[in-house]
Design a protein around this motif. Structure first.
Motif, PDB file in Angstrom:
ATOM      1  N   GLY A 272       0.784  -1.228   0.000  1.00 32.69           N
ATOM      2  CA  GLY A 272       0.000   0.000   0.000  1.00 32.69           C
ATOM      3  C   GLY A 272       0.815   1.278   0.000  1.00 32.69           C
ATOM      4  O   GLY A 272       0.258   2.357  -0.232  1.00 32.69           O
ATOM      5  N   LYS A 273       2.117   1.179   0.233  1.00 29.14           N
ATOM      6  CA  LYS A 273       2.953   2.382   0.248  1.00 29.14           C
ATOM      7  C   LYS A 273       3.362   2.765  -1.169  1.00 29.14           C
ATOM      8  O   LYS A 273       3.417   1.931  -2.066  1.00 29.14           O
ATOM      9  N   ARG A 274       3.645   4.033  -1.341  1.00 30.77           N
ATOM     10  CA  ARG A 274       4.042   4.518  -2.667  1.00 30.77           C
ATOM     11  C   ARG A 274       5.525   4.208  -2.912  1.00 30.77           C
ATOM     12  O   ARG A 274       6.386   5.084  -2.928  1.00 30.77           O
ATOM     13  N   ILE A 275       5.767   2.932  -3.086  1.00 30.13           N
ATOM     14  CA  ILE A 275       7.109   2.430  -3.316  1.00 30.13           C
ATOM     15  C   ILE A 275       7.098   1.604  -4.598  1.00 30.13           C
ATOM     16  O   ILE A 275       6.195   0.804  -4.822  1.00 30.13           O
ATOM     17  N   ARG A 276       8.086   1.819  -5.419  1.00 29.37           N
ATOM     18  CA  ARG A 276       8.239   1.083  -6.675  1.00 29.37           C
ATOM     19  C   ARG A 276       9.519   0.254  -6.608  1.00 29.37           C
ATOM     20  O   ARG A 276      10.557   0.727  -6.140  1.00 29.37           O
ATOM     21  N   MET A 277       9.426  -0.991  -7.065  1.00 30.14           N
ATOM     22  CA  MET A 277      10.603  -1.858  -7.173  1.00 30.14           C
ATOM     23  C   MET A 277      10.809  -2.209  -8.639  1.00 30.14           C
ATOM     24  O   MET A 277       9.868  -2.593  -9.331  1.00 30.14           O
ATOM     25  N   VAL A 278      12.045  -2.068  -9.096  1.00 29.07           N
ATOM     26  CA  VAL A 278      12.382  -2.331 -10.494  1.00 29.07           C
ATOM     27  C   VAL A 278      13.510  -3.355 -10.540  1.00 29.07           C
ATOM     28  O   VAL A 278      14.507  -3.236  -9.816  1.00 29.07           O
ATOM     29  N   PHE A 279      13.327  -4.348 -11.385  1.00 26.41           N
ATOM     30  CA  PHE A 279      14.312  -5.417 -11.573  1.00 26.41           C
ATOM     31  C   PHE A 279      14.644  -5.499 -13.058  1.00 26.41           C
ATOM     32  O   PHE A 279      13.780  -5.306 -13.904  1.00 26.41           O
ATOM     33  N   PHE A 280      15.896  -5.802 -13.381  1.00 25.45           N
ATOM     34  CA  PHE A 280      16.235  -5.982 -14.790  1.00 25.45           C
ATOM     35  C   PHE A 280      17.332  -7.025 -14.937  1.00 25.45           C
ATOM     36  O   PHE A 280      18.073  -7.316 -13.995  1.00 25.45           O
ATOM     37  N   ASP A 281      17.407  -7.602 -16.138  1.00 27.27           N
ATOM     38  CA  ASP A 281      18.461  -8.558 -16.479  1.00 27.27           C
ATOM     39  C   ASP A 281      19.588  -7.818 -17.189  1.00 27.27           C
ATOM     40  O   ASP A 281      19.343  -7.050 -18.123  1.00 27.27           O
ATOM     41  N   HIS A 282      20.822  -8.089 -16.754  1.00 28.91           N
ATOM     42  CA  HIS A 282      21.981  -7.523 -17.441  1.00 28.91           C
ATOM     43  C   HIS A 282      22.011  -7.967 -18.903  1.00 28.91           C
ATOM     44  O   HIS A 282      21.445  -9.013 -19.266  1.00 28.91           O
ATOM     45  N   ARG A 283      22.714  -7.223 -19.724  1.00 32.67           N
ATOM     46  CA  ARG A 283      22.996  -7.671 -21.085  1.00 32.67           C
ATOM     47  C   ARG A 283      23.648  -9.049 -21.040  1.00 32.67           C
ATOM     48  O   ARG A 283      24.485  -9.342 -20.176  1.00 32.67           O
ATOM     49  N   GLY A 284      23.219  -9.919 -21.944  1.00 37.10           N
ATOM     50  CA  GLY A 284      23.779 -11.259 -21.987  1.00 37.10           C
ATOM     51  C   GLY A 284      23.226 -12.205 -20.944  1.00 37.10           C
ATOM     52  O   GLY A 284      23.615 -13.379 -20.907  1.00 37.10           O
ATOM     53  N   HIS A 285      22.329 -11.740 -20.092  1.00 38.12           N
ATOM     54  CA  HIS A 285      21.755 -12.551 -19.026  1.00 38.12           C
ATOM     55  C   HIS A 285      20.232 -12.586 -19.162  1.00 38.12           C
ATOM     56  O   HIS A 285      19.624 -11.641 -19.668  1.00 38.12           O
ATOM     57  N   GLY A 286      19.638 -13.657 -18.644  1.00 37.85           N
ATOM     58  CA  GLY A 286      18.179 -13.733 -18.570  1.00 37.85           C
ATOM     59  C   GLY A 286      17.512 -13.492 -19.906  1.00 37.85           C
ATOM     60  O   GLY A 286      17.873 -14.058 -20.937  1.00 37.85           O
ATOM     61  N   LYS A 287      16.521 -12.598 -19.900  1.00 36.47           N
ATOM     62  CA  LYS A 287      15.732 -12.310 -21.089  1.00 36.47           C
ATOM     63  C   LYS A 287      16.224 -11.077 -21.850  1.00 36.47           C
ATOM     64  O   LYS A 287      15.560 -10.625 -22.785  1.00 36.47           O
ATOM     65  N   SER A 288      17.351 -10.527 -21.447  1.00 30.29           N
ATOM     66  CA  SER A 288      17.921  -9.384 -22.163  1.00 30.29           C
ATOM     67  C   SER A 288      18.691  -9.852 -23.387  1.00 30.29           C
ATOM     68  O   SER A 288      18.995 -11.040 -23.545  1.00 30.29           O
ATOM     69  N   ASP A 289      19.020  -8.905 -24.274  1.00 36.94           N
ATOM     70  CA  ASP A 289      19.735  -9.235 -25.501  1.00 36.94           C
ATOM     71  C   ASP A 289      21.128  -9.784 -25.209  1.00 36.94           C
ATOM     72  O   ASP A 289      21.749  -9.451 -24.191  1.00 36.94           O
ATOM     73  N   ARG A 290      21.602 -10.625 -26.123  1.00 37.79           N
ATOM     74  CA  ARG A 290      22.975 -11.121 -26.045  1.00 37.79           C
ATOM     75  C   ARG A 290      23.958  -9.951 -26.122  1.00 37.79           C
ATOM     76  O   ARG A 290      23.672  -8.939 -26.756  1.00 37.79           O
ATOM     77  N   ALA A 291      25.113 -10.128 -25.500  1.00 39.63           N
ATOM     78  CA  ALA A 291      26.088  -9.038 -25.409  1.00 39.63           C
ATOM     79  C   ALA A 291      27.295  -9.313 -26.289  1.00 39.63           C
ATOM     80  O   ALA A 291      27.924 -10.372 -26.163  1.00 39.63           O
TER      81      ALA A 291
END
Length: 406
Positions: A132-151
């Motif tokens: 309920g608090k006005r807090i945002r959490m952001v997650f990302f995959d590094h380049r070459g990792h997970g669902k991000s583009d190959r590096a």
């Protein structure tokens, strides 16, 4: 030599993979028979832990965890300065039908050969804690990792990860589209808290060095959490020493010269390089088949060229000059006492360099994946940091003494 003798000798020769289109195999094949030695110590450690875990036969506390659940969160992407797409997931904890900006945004930066799912417990524990608090959490995959583009190989550097993180910050934080904010921040509202694990922590140190305006007076960063990381190359101590090896150098060259052949030999790599990382993930007393399988699967699904190419970055980086910049905002340093990749002394030294507004949290007997092995401790450390957050303070004004005044 008769036909029978030739047939027997042929049967005894080790077979090599046949890959069409690959002509030069000598560089890699010369190293393959010896590469298993790299993971021998690690494999032995894994086997001992598995035996001990089976003997204890205790219930798995994470047997029902869905370690892919983070990918159900709203998806977007951030385009880096060189045109790669990074996979991003965003969690807003307040009623988004209300038109409001977050009071604080947390950006989670994962480690080497991992992906955003390594923050699984923090994503859901903090969501419950701050519901309920006005807090945002952001997650990302590094380049070459997970669902991000190959590096591309030449971009697999800590500096590049720092620039990628800056691109993510500019994208997710309103008003941070230029290199410097037009108006100084006077309070912590609307700022960002950075949380980095392992190589992600190294990326945050490089971010402070390369984009120091984010951390200074008028910047947007109001806190930094460094989890199981180090300011200098991991090959100087612990199991990381196993990554400094001529065979690894052969792999690096082969990734560039014959990537298809390297991928075909991934089974060999699994008993050499990957066990070093898997074995160091958890402490000797941790028993969770589900968590262990989740980490192992993440590492094995990381492209082999990503694993090998980023080894250069892990060996060579030195972010010691970043600490005066980082020390301008509150921080917390978290490490497991049994971490063999970034041993505890690394964290103690970083804590000592971060000034009086830093905290040190040690997870007894935990390994490198401390955020999964001791999730509540890491979650509490992050929540406490958010409570302490503040932007950098303006330097005190110097008094101008009148000439002749004593």
């Amino acid at each position: 030599m008769d036909k029978t003798t030739r047939a027997a000798n042929t049967a005894r020769r080790p077979r090599t993979p046949r890959i069409s289109g690959i002509k030069d195999r000598s560089g890699l094949l010369a190293g393959l028979p010896h590469v298993g030695a790299l993971g021998k110590q690690a494999v032995g450690g894994v086997a001992k832990r598995v035996t001990r875990r089976d003997r204890d036969a205790g219930p798995d506390p994470y047997a029902d965890e869905d370690f892919k659940a983070i990918y159900d969160d709203p998806a977007s992407s951030v385009v880096t300065d060189d045109g790669l797409a990074l996979a991003v997931r965003t969690v807003d904890l307040w009623d988004t039908s209300v038109d409001a900006d977050p009071e604080v945004t947390l950006l989670f930066v994962h480690g080497f050969t991992l992906r955003m799912a390594s923050w699984h417990f923090q994503r859901f524990q903090l969501a419950r804690h701050w519901e309920g608090k006005r807090i945002r959490m952001v997650f990302f995959d590094h380049r070459g990792h997970g669902k991000s583009d190959r590096a591309p190989a030449e971009t697999c550097t800590i500096d590049q990860l720092a620039d990628d993180t800056a691109a993510v910050i500019r994208t997710i934080t309103p008003g941070t589209t230029t290199r410097r904010r037009l108006l100084p921040k006077t309070e912590a509202a609307g700022t960002i808290v950075l949380v980095g694990h392992s190589m992600g922590g190294m990326a945050l140190m490089a971010l402070a060095r390369r984009h120091s305006y984010l951390f200074g007076p008028g910047g947007i960063v109001s806190g930094v959490a460094l989890v199981a990381t180090a300011s200098r190359g991991i090959t100087e101590a612990g199991l990381g020493e196993g990554l400094r090896n001529p065979v690894v150098d052969a792999f690096r060259a082969s990734v560039r010269r014959a990537p298809k052949l390297v991928q075909a030999g991934r089974g060999i790599t699994r008993v050499s390089l990957e066990p070093v990382l898997v074995a160091a993930s958890f402490g000797p007393g941790f028993h969770s088949r589900a968590a262990g399988r989740a980490v192992e699967k993440i590492i094995q699904n990381t492209p082999l060229e990503t694993l090998v190419n980023f080894l250069y970055a892990l060996e060579d980086h030195d972010e010691s000059t970043a600490f005066p910049v980082l020390a301008q905002v509150p921080s917390v340093v978290v490490c497991g006492s049994a971490d063999q990749l970034t041993p505890l002394p690394n964290s103690v030294h970083m804590y000592a360099d971060l000034g009086s507004d830093s905290r040190l949290v040690v997870a007894q007997d935990a390994g490198h994946m401390v955020q999964m092995e001791r999730p509540e401790l890491v979650t509490d450390a992050i929540a406490e940091l958010v409570e302490r957050r503040r932007v950098a303070l303006l330097p005190p004004r110097r008094r101008r003494w009148l000439r002749g005044q004593k």
